[in-house]
Design a protein around this motif. Sequence first.
Motif, PDB file in Angstrom:
ATOM      1  N   ARG A 211       0.856  -1.192   0.000  1.00 50.57           N
ATOM      2  CA  ARG A 211       0.000   0.000   0.000  1.00 50.57           C
ATOM      3  C   ARG A 211       0.886   1.234   0.000  1.00 50.57           C
ATOM      4  N   TYR A 371      -3.243  -0.228  12.000  1.00 52.64           N
ATOM      5  CA  TYR A 371      -4.468  -0.749  11.379  1.00 52.64           C
ATOM      6  C   TYR A 371      -4.897   0.233  10.295  1.00 52.64           C
ATOM      7  N   ASP A 372      -4.628  -0.133   9.033  1.00 50.90           N
ATOM      8  CA  ASP A 372      -4.981   0.762   7.929  1.00 50.90           C
ATOM      9  C   ASP A 372      -6.481   0.815   7.707  1.00 50.90           C
ATOM     10  N   SER A 373      -7.151  -0.300   7.957  1.00 55.38           N
ATOM     11  CA  SER A 373      -8.612  -0.360   7.865  1.00 55.38           C
ATOM     12  C   SER A 373      -9.113  -0.951   9.174  1.00 55.38           C
ATOM     13  N   GLN A 420      -5.801   5.626   9.489  1.00 52.11           N
ATOM     14  CA  GLN A 420      -5.234   4.491  10.207  1.00 52.11           C
ATOM     15  C   GLN A 420      -5.205   4.726  11.705  1.00 52.11           C
TER      16      GLN A 420
END
Length: 441
Positions: A211, A371-373, A420
Amino acid sequence: MKRSTLILVALALLLGRVVYYFEFKHPPKSDTGEEVSKTAFPFRTDEVTGLKITRGGQRIAIEKHGEVWAITQPVATRADASVIDGIATSLANAQITRTFSSAPGRLQAFGLNAPALTIEIKTKKGTEHSLRLGAKDFSGNSVYGLIGEGKEVDLLPASVLTTADKSLDDLRDHSVLDLTSWDISGFQLKNKSGEITAVKKGSNWQLEKPRATSADTSEMDSLIAQVTSARMAGVVSETATDLAKYGLVNPDITFQARSIKGEERSLLIGHKAGDDYYARDTARPIIFRVNAELYKKLGNSFFVLRDKAIVHFERDTLAKVEIHNQNGRIVCMQGAENKWTVEQPVDSKGKEVQAWKFLDPIDNARAQEIYDSPAGGIAAKLARPAIEVTLTDKSGKTTKLSFSAESGGAVYARSSAGAQVYKLSKQILDDLNLKASDLVM
């Protein structure tokens, strides 16, 4: 001991003293009766374009192409430029200190009937020179040599012999990849954790896969430095055959670097070999070993290489920091000469504060996980933050940081600059749960 034996021993000692006196303490003049001190060869170091070194029955040919040295015989591979330049320099600077007659009966005494080393030299001007090196003299500081088809034996510095007396392995380039850290503009890394792609923008690194995000500068610099400075632990095969045997058909690690000139270099690392790993630079037909440190560094995950800071800011550009915690609201302003003072609470207004007490914890905070999502449960922890910090720079731009209450021994944080969520050490709560009185100088 017999009388005859004692006499022989005494004569041997006396002869040794005489030789030592004349050869070492008082070196004799040349056979012509004149002191000799002249340059052995009529060329400079930078004029040498080719060398052929014969030692122990093996002949090694080295050629210079542009500014690059390459071994052409008995194998075709890159040469170690520093070693070859050292040999060329030693030859170009060699001084003859004495000369002797090279009568056939004397060659054996000088070790030149079967030379320890023969060097053939080619220069930019197309001239060719040769040198045969024999034994060292009594002192060990000089070596006997025959230059070209000369009729005299010359005494040269012993460093000429020691510098050139190198094996094929000594002369070859042991760098794992032919790149410097300044050359690399991007790379693709495939390892057991997945695929990572990165590009360099100015002095900073940006990750593109899996990403798009900023990279950890120190981790990236460390990875690039280790790859570009890595040296072979040993050559396994001069030919890239039977790759499956070494685990190089489907390697554990593939590192493909791109230079600023658009050139590409690929390093493959396969099976374990004792404490090392088999590897191959696809630009060369050899298989070699690399150490476990390089394998470990190139085995890093995306998380290790990504930027783990929750926010980036320049302290000198800040105008205001506002902190909301369980003790209330604190507002501090930065004025002239980077002096910070309290704006609120009112009872401390105007007092100078130690800004590092709230800036250091924020600046140094690094995520244990990102935690990106974030799942709903993670995001929910920030619904009612325990602490909020707002940074305002001198242009008026604001960045808001939210910190959760402790949960399972950790704290979760989010910046208004992104979606995030960062998992941090619970220490951040203690560091930011300040009172104005804690800050006042």
